[in-house]
Design an enzyme around this catalytic site. Structure first.
Site, short mmCIF file in Angstrom:
data_model
loop_
_atom_site.label_atom_id
_atom_site.label_comp_id
_atom_site.label_asym_id
_atom_site.label_seq_id
_atom_site.Cartn_x
_atom_site.Cartn_y
_atom_site.Cartn_z
N GLN A 1 -36.17 -54.59 -31.31
CA GLN A 1 -35.65 -53.22 -31.27
C GLN A 1 -35.02 -52.78 -32.58
O GLN A 1 -34.84 -51.59 -32.81
CB GLN A 1 -34.61 -53.10 -30.14
CG GLN A 1 -35.21 -53.22 -28.76
CD GLN A 1 -36.15 -52.08 -28.43
OE1 GLN A 1 -35.97 -50.95 -28.89
NE2 GLN A 1 -37.17 -52.37 -27.65
N HIS B 1 -33.16 -58.86 -23.41
CA HIS B 1 -34.40 -58.56 -22.70
C HIS B 1 -34.80 -59.84 -21.98
O HIS B 1 -34.50 -60.94 -22.45
CB HIS B 1 -35.45 -58.19 -23.75
CG HIS B 1 -36.74 -57.67 -23.21
ND1 HIS B 1 -37.70 -58.51 -22.69
CD2 HIS B 1 -37.24 -56.43 -23.12
CE1 HIS B 1 -38.74 -57.78 -22.31
NE2 HIS B 1 -38.49 -56.51 -22.55
N ASP C 1 -33.56 -61.74 -31.85
CA ASP C 1 -34.71 -60.96 -31.41
C ASP C 1 -34.62 -59.59 -32.09
O ASP C 1 -33.75 -58.79 -31.77
CB ASP C 1 -34.65 -60.85 -29.87
CG ASP C 1 -35.61 -59.82 -29.29
OD1 ASP C 1 -36.32 -59.14 -30.08
OD2 ASP C 1 -35.65 -59.67 -28.06
N LYS D 1 -43.71 -51.91 -32.21
CA LYS D 1 -42.48 -51.12 -32.16
C LYS D 1 -42.24 -50.41 -33.49
O LYS D 1 -41.32 -49.63 -33.64
CB LYS D 1 -41.27 -52.01 -31.89
CG LYS D 1 -41.39 -52.93 -30.71
CD LYS D 1 -40.80 -52.33 -29.46
CE LYS D 1 -40.65 -53.39 -28.39
NZ LYS D 1 -40.71 -52.84 -27.05
N CYS E 1 -36.38 -54.23 -18.23
CA CYS E 1 -36.48 -55.69 -18.37
C CYS E 1 -35.16 -56.28 -18.84
O CYS E 1 -35.14 -57.25 -19.60
CB CYS E 1 -37.61 -56.09 -19.33
SG CYS E 1 -39.20 -55.64 -18.71
#
Lengths: 410, 141
Positions: free
Chosen positions: A205, A125, A202, A228, A368
């Site tokens: 997700q 991202h 990261d 999320k 993104c």
């Protein structure tokens, strides 16, 4: 059904928004990878905070402040336990993943020197690219990109070839937001460590689908956004290993993060407060903890199995639509519940616009993650992303609507 | 009544015949297909309107004291929206374009496209049309 205790109708009743209509139709919410919906339990915890014990934390001697501080610190412990961090102060509250990455890029990244290299995956991202680009410009370190293969997975041969003693940092997402690819972070972490490099994963997700164990992974930094994972927006965390966080300089100055202040010299507070300048999102932090409780009341294994069932079903059904191209790993087992696709000859924006008229919310565009779109030489994709509160019936509505959209647009 | 207002009323009349969203969108798709194609030489990166999820090229020529617009997009609904805008604005004077009130957008049910989300291009398209008008007005004066 994946588990006899999973009652989808009961779960859906926890989410007030799922009852609403959009453009006169029942809402079908398939934009979960952008933000998840919020269960009543989480919403209630926010209301409860403001109605009953809203106060600034860590300072007041009065009861409200102590209650708020206790609740906020309890949330930190819940998050610590969820990710199996060794210590609560290894969990730094942030405004979300982007903030957490910027914190590491600016603080740990300030140790970079000319001649150092950092490796970034092509699946990132923008928020795990740009802060590092800015830091490389400032420090003179060089950024190298681990390319993506056609199946939406990383070129691990390249990674193994390029990682060296010059490599100081590797940053990679656990799961790609645009394609859903689950990256081999265990392999990346072990290899990076063998060369003395640190790894930031990261987890924005992955968090809603996979319960990461930061100690087992031996990851150096792991970042998550609450919104999320059924929590509110504007709050997230950075997990960092204590020894690294101790070495790192503060990123933002202000209240909360200091021990002593004079105009000659300020000494900083210990962890986690060194990195938590200013009044935080107190209600958000507390609600994040409640969101994790909620997810655990269903169970991550149950959630993962059910979502995979939804993804497998949607992947099969979408093939009924003429000209559909699916991006990312072919096997649903290699990704989270994300279906990134195009229909030959049609623009994703047109598909998204028509589907919205039928109450179906999905995401269109570059997500993104422009480097991925450049690789496929497309302006973007349509992305349907599923959550445990979605149903096969909703997927049926989506497929019917998609067929209608294709016939209108062709 | 200025010509821009007449054109807006025409469009509002046309859209008032539609009973549901499908007819409205089908008509926009049709309009998109009839959009006068921009000359290939004007489909440059410079002419791309930023802020649209689909790519939109807009070009303007001054003919006499009026501006002639041509445009294209890779998304068909976007093309339909530009076709409507061009019908209203093309071959008008810079002054009239700058002073135009765009209430018809609301009346034909396109208001959703005006919300300031990042996916949306209508706001940027109108801004760019008016920028051209501003530039040509300066040139004329």
């Amino acid at each position: 059904m994946a588990n006899a205790t999973f009652d989808i109708e009961k779960v859906r009743k926890d989410f007030p928004i799922l009852q609403r209509k959009v453009n006169g139709k029942d809402l079908v919410y398939f934009d979960n990878a952008a933000t998840s919906q919020t269960p009543k339990q989480v919403i209630d915890s926010i209301v409860d905070y403001y109605e009953n014990y809203n106060a600034n934390i860590h300072r007041g001697v009065h009861s409200l402040s102590q209650e708020a501080t206790d609740a906020y610190e309890q949330a930190r412990i819940k998050i610590q336990k969820h990710f199996n961090a060794q210590k609560p102060h290894e969990i730094i509250f942030t405004s979300g993943t982007t903030h957490a990455i910027n914190l590491v890029a600016n603080s740990y990244g300030s140790f970079l020197k000319p001649g150092d290299e950092v490796l970034v995956s092509a699946l990132e991202h923008h928020s795990n690219i740009v802060p590092w680009q800015m830091m490389c410009e400032k420090t003179g370190a060089q950024m190298k990109v681990i390319p993506m293969l056609n199946n939406g997975q990383l070129d691990m041969n390249f990674f193994h070839k390029e990682v060296s003693s010059k490599t100081k940092m590797v940053f990679v997402n656990h799961v790609s937001n645009a394609l859903g690819t689950i990256n081999p972070i265990e392999e990346i972490i072990a290899t990076a460590h063998a060369h003395g490099a640190k790894v930031l994963v990261d987890g924005a997700q992955s968090a809603p689908h996979i319960q990461a164990d930061v100690q087992e992974l031996d990851v150096d930094f792991y970042t998550v956004s609450a919104h999320k994972i059924c929590g509110p927006t504007g709050v997230g965390i950075l997990y960092g290993k204590e020894e690294l966080l101790e070495q790192m300089p503060p990123y933002q100055g202000g209240g909360e993060m200091i021990a002593e202040v004079s105009f000659e010299k300020t000494t900083y507070a210990g962890l986690p407060h060194k990195f938590e300048a200013g009044t935080p999102n107190i209600a958000g932090g507390i609600a994040f903890g409640v969101a994790l409780d909620y997810m655990h009341s269903i169970g991550f294994n149950v959630i993962n199995a059910y979502e995979n069932e939804l993804l497998t079903y949607a992947t099969e059904r979408i093939k009924e639509v003429n000209g559909v191209i699916i991006y990312g790993p072919e096997n649903p087992k290699d990704k989270t519940a994300v279906l990134s696709f195009n229909v030959e000859g049609l623009h994703a924006y047109d598909i998204g616009t028509i589907l919205d008229q039928m109450g179906i919310a999905l995401r269109t565009g570059h997500h993104c993650a422009q480097p991925i779109m450049d690789y496929y030489q497309i302006p973007g994709t349509a992305r349907a992303s599923f959550s445990f509160y979605n149903t096969k019936k909703e997927i049926d509505s989506f497929i019917e609507a998609l067929k209608k959209a294709v016939s209108m647009l062709s | 009544m200025s010509k821009i207002e007449e054109k807006q009323e025409e469009i509002v009349d046309e859209f008032s015949m539609f009973e549901d969203w499908m007819q409205r969108y089908e008509y926009m798709i049709e309009l998109g297909k009839t959009l006068p194609q921009i000359d290939e030489q004007h489909k440059t990166d410079e002419n791309i309107i930023k802020g649209c999820q689909s790519r939109v090229w807009l070009h303007a020529d001054l003919e006499g004291d009026k501006i002639k617009f041509s445009a294209d997009s890779d998304a068909i609904i976007t093309k339909g929206i530009i076709a409507i805008l061009i019908r209203v604005f093309s071959e008008q004077t810079p002054k009239d374009i700058l002073e135009a009130d765009l209430k018809f957008i609301d009346e034909i049910g396109l208001k959703d496209h005006l919300s300031p989300t990042r996916a949306n291009g209508l706001v940027s398209m109108i801004k760019q049309l008016k920028n051209y008008a501003l530039a040509y007005q300066a040139k004329l004066n």
